[in-house]
Design an enzyme around this catalytic site. Structure first.
Site, PDB file in Angstrom:
ATOM      1  N   HIS A   1       5.323  -2.308  11.051  1.00  0.00           N
ATOM      2  CA  HIS A   1       5.126  -1.703   9.733  1.00  0.00           C
ATOM      3  C   HIS A   1       5.579  -0.242   9.744  1.00  0.00           C
ATOM      4  O   HIS A   1       5.036   0.570  10.497  1.00  0.00           O
ATOM      5  CB  HIS A   1       3.648  -1.795   9.338  1.00  0.00           C
ATOM      6  CG  HIS A   1       3.198  -3.207   9.072  1.00  0.00           C
ATOM      7  ND1 HIS A   1       2.834  -3.650   7.823  1.00  0.00           N
ATOM      8  CD2 HIS A   1       3.106  -4.287   9.898  1.00  0.00           C
ATOM      9  CE1 HIS A   1       2.511  -4.939   7.885  1.00  0.00           C
ATOM     10  NE2 HIS A   1       2.665  -5.341   9.139  1.00  0.00           N
TER      11      HIS A   1
ATOM     12  N   CYS B   1       5.024   1.974   7.616  1.00  0.00           N
ATOM     13  CA  CYS B   1       3.977   2.910   7.192  1.00  0.00           C
ATOM     14  C   CYS B   1       3.120   3.350   8.373  1.00  0.00           C
ATOM     15  O   CYS B   1       2.550   4.438   8.350  1.00  0.00           O
ATOM     16  CB  CYS B   1       3.118   2.314   6.069  1.00  0.00           C
ATOM     17  SG  CYS B   1       2.275   0.780   6.490  1.00  0.00           S
TER      18      CYS B   1
ATOM     19  N   HIS C   1       0.817  -1.214   0.000  1.00  0.00           N
ATOM     20  CA  HIS C   1       0.000   0.000   0.000  1.00  0.00           C
ATOM     21  C   HIS C   1       0.850   1.264   0.000  1.00  0.00           C
ATOM     22  O   HIS C   1       0.434   2.295  -0.522  1.00  0.00           O
ATOM     23  CB  HIS C   1      -0.941   0.012   1.216  1.00  0.00           C
ATOM     24  CG  HIS C   1      -1.857  -1.164   1.247  1.00  0.00           C
ATOM     25  ND1 HIS C   1      -2.074  -1.929   2.371  1.00  0.00           N
ATOM     26  CD2 HIS C   1      -2.592  -1.733   0.257  1.00  0.00           C
ATOM     27  CE1 HIS C   1      -2.915  -2.911   2.080  1.00  0.00           C
ATOM     28  NE2 HIS C   1      -3.236  -2.817   0.814  1.00  0.00           N
TER      29      HIS C   1
END
Ligand SMILES: [Zn+2]
Length: 198
Positions: free
Chosen positions: A156, A158, A89
């Protein structure tokens, strides 16, 4: 089928991706003629090819290359396998540990092959859930064990870098097949990989 070496990069892909990185770096407001950035597009191009080399590797073949007939039928566990992947993503890293267990059904696999197939599936644009599933399915379909279990714990970037959630949160995913669908077997595995044990 080994890891990609420096001289094995596809020249055309390296050049194409390099040119796109030049544009991206410019678009972000940087001066691509600056000394420190001169070789960056090429390095980034090669780094991305390295980090996505799993697309050209075959995990099933890797397992098949080291399967042996064996009557051992107790749980085999490889824990704390390092995982480095890219979230599809945001194209930012997620990383952590994978724990794999299986109960043989007449065949065992060379233990070093389990970390190898983790890499094959991790070196792609991924989500942690699918990564877990692909490792599980590959072992289940190739080795045909009595049961297989995969747990991945990962952080993660992100989430961490953008401050979306708690900075130190860890995401856990798991999958169980065969004997591991039984609660006692699953619990035995989870107990064996828990930190208290290490
Ligand atoms: Zn992400």
């Amino acid at each position: 089928m080994g890891y990609k070496h420096f001289e094995e990069y596809n020249i055309k892909v390296t050049e194409d991706v390099k040119q796109r990185y030049e544009r991206i770096i410019e678009d972000l407001g940087e001066d691509i003629t600056r000394d420190g950035l001169l070789k960056t597009p090429e390095r980034a191009s090669k780094a991305m090819q390295f980090l996505t080399q799993g697309y050209s590797q075959d995990a099933t073949e890797i397992l098949k290359s080291a399967m042996f007939k064996e009557s051992y039928n107790e749980m085999v566990i490889v824990k704390d396998i390092e995982v480095y992947s890219l979230c599809e993503h945001h194209i930012l890293p997620f990383f952590g540990k994978a724990h794999i267990a299986y109960i043989p059904n007449g065949q065992i696999v060379g233990l070093s092959k389990l970390p190898r197939i983790v890499d094959v599936f991790a070196r792609r644009l991924q989500v942690q859930e699918r990564l877990t599933q692909q490792i599980l399915d590959c072992i289940n379909e190739t080795l045909k064990p009595q049961g297989v279990a995969v747990v991945i714990e990962a952080s993660h970037m992100c989430m961490m870098m953008r401050g979306v959630q708690k900075q130190n949160s860890v995401t856990t995913t798991s999958g169980f097949r065969g004997q591991f669908e039984k609660i006692e077997t699953r619990n035995e595995f989870l107990k064996l990989i828990s930190n208290k044990f290490s």
